[in-house]
Design a protein around this motif. Structure first.
Motif, short mmCIF file in Angstrom:
data_model
loop_
_atom_site.label_atom_id
_atom_site.label_comp_id
_atom_site.label_asym_id
_atom_site.label_seq_id
_atom_site.Cartn_x
_atom_site.Cartn_y
_atom_site.Cartn_z
N VAL A 166 1.00 -1.17 -0.05
CA VAL A 166 0.05 0.12 0.04
C VAL A 166 1.00 1.27 0.06
N VAL A 167 0.49 2.48 -0.46
CA VAL A 167 1.13 3.58 -0.54
C VAL A 167 0.95 4.42 0.81
N ASN A 168 2.18 4.43 1.44
CA ASN A 168 2.31 5.01 2.84
C ASN A 168 2.57 6.48 2.67
N ASP A 169 3.22 7.15 1.71
CA ASP A 169 3.48 8.49 1.33
C ASP A 169 3.12 8.67 -0.24
N GLN A 175 6.55 5.02 -4.79
CA GLN A 175 5.53 4.34 -4.30
C GLN A 175 4.28 4.09 -5.18
N LEU A 176 4.10 5.31 -6.01
CA LEU A 176 2.78 5.21 -6.90
C LEU A 176 3.22 4.35 -8.35
N VAL A 177 4.30 3.98 -8.38
CA VAL A 177 4.91 3.39 -9.74
C VAL A 177 3.73 2.04 -10.14
N LEU A 178 3.73 1.09 -8.82
CA LEU A 178 2.73 -0.02 -9.35
C LEU A 178 1.28 0.47 -9.51
N PRO A 179 0.67 1.49 -8.54
CA PRO A 179 -0.57 1.94 -8.89
C PRO A 179 -0.79 2.44 -10.08
N ALA A 180 0.09 3.24 -10.78
CA ALA A 180 0.11 3.96 -11.89
C ALA A 180 0.13 2.75 -13.22
#
Length: 309
Positions: A166-169, A175-180
């Motif tokens: 999950v994205v903590n920051d 951290q946004l690479v996988l959700p993107a």
């Protein structure tokens, strides 16, 4: 060009009013009272609820509420959140940068990987490379985004440990690479297929044979003739897709615990809070309309035969 832009801006007005009015009516047609929901199961004073409804303007006729909402938009007033007791513009200002970063990364992956894979498959149509690209894109199209999100979260986050599950920051781009990637996977597949089809079709065009017959360098033929003419349908899709990425962030932000526009919209829908939903949808509609105008203007850049008088 100036007349065309002015005409398009005038055409945007009825579209904007129609979409926002439809969403406005749909939200206020939902059952439940967001003001009453603030008290939950506790006892309440009906007079206090009525006073709060009066302060928020909810006791006015629906047409009057909508006209007041439109009148406040030029000043940046998107209404007031009932649950948080703050302007909706503040909620958007806090959540939009996170969603914008996520959508920017997803859009970048879509353009770079989608066009690259589509070009490779189009130049090698009928080969094993083309078959592999078509298979992978069909896989992305077939799998729902929420299933793909949980698979990516489990495999890359829990099993391999390459990323945080999950994205903590939300300000950390890493951290946004996988959700993107998850958010842009469907768009990437469509862009790759669209590019592949356009490339394969234009390879057989007369102007391509003429360019080869003139002895032009292969790289110049591909860059100035093939890619430039093949990008027109791709640019059309990408223009529409920008708004789709913002709207599709609802599911992705929920899976990866990202506090952005999508999560705010989901919470507002759960609370039946129409003002927040209408405000966020209004912003997305504005983005859609502006990007649509920019895409139309880009046609003249990509294809010299297109001119707006």
């Amino acid at each position: 060009m100036g007349r065309y832009v002015a005409r398009r801006l005038l055409q945007m007005i009825p579209v904007f009013i129609g979409v926002t009015l439809l969403v406005f009516l749909m939200m206020y047609a939902l059952p439940g009272d967001p003001v009453r929901a603030l008290w939950g199961d506790q006892s309440f004073d009906p007079a206090q609820i009525e006073a709060m409804r009066h302060d928020l303007g909810l006791d006015q006729p629906l047409w009057k509420q909508y006209l007041d909402y439109l009148a406040g938009l030029p000043q940046g007033d998107f209404g007031e959140s009932i649950a948080n007791q703050i302007p909706v513009s503040e909620i958007i200002a806090d959540a939009l940068p996170t969603t914008a970063r996520l959508a920017f990364l997803a859009f970048t992956f879509t353009v770079v990987l989608g066009v690259a894979l589509g070009t490779l498959a189009g130049l090698r149509a009928g080969t094993a490379v083309d078959t592999l690209v078509l298979f992978l894109t069909l896989l992305f199209i077939s799998v729902p985004i929420f299933v793909l999100g949980y698979i990516a979260q489990y495999f890359f986050g829990h099993r391999l440990g390459w990323v945080t599950p999950v994205v903590n920051d939300s300000e950390d781009w890493g951290q946004l690479v996988l959700p993107a990637l998850v958010l842009g996977s469907l768009s990437l597949a469509y862009v790759a297929r669209l590019t592949r089809t356009s490339i394969a079709e234009n390879l057989r065009a007369d102007y391509m044979r003429t360019a080869v017959a003139k002895g032009l360098p292969r790289f110049r033929i591909l860059r100035m003739h093939l890619l430039r003419n093949s990008m027109i349908p791709v640019v059309t899709f990408l223009g529409v897709d920008i708004g789709g990425l913002l709207a599709g962030a609802v599911v992705t932000e929920g899976i990866f615990n990202i506090n952005g526009i999508g999560s705010e919209m989901f919470d507002a829908l759960f609370r039946r809070e129409g003002s927040t939903v209408v405000g966020i949808v209004t912003l997305i509609v504005i983005i859609y309309l502006v990007v649509s105008l920019v895409v139309d203007l880009l046609y003249a850049v990509l294809d010299p035969r297109i001119r707006y008088a």
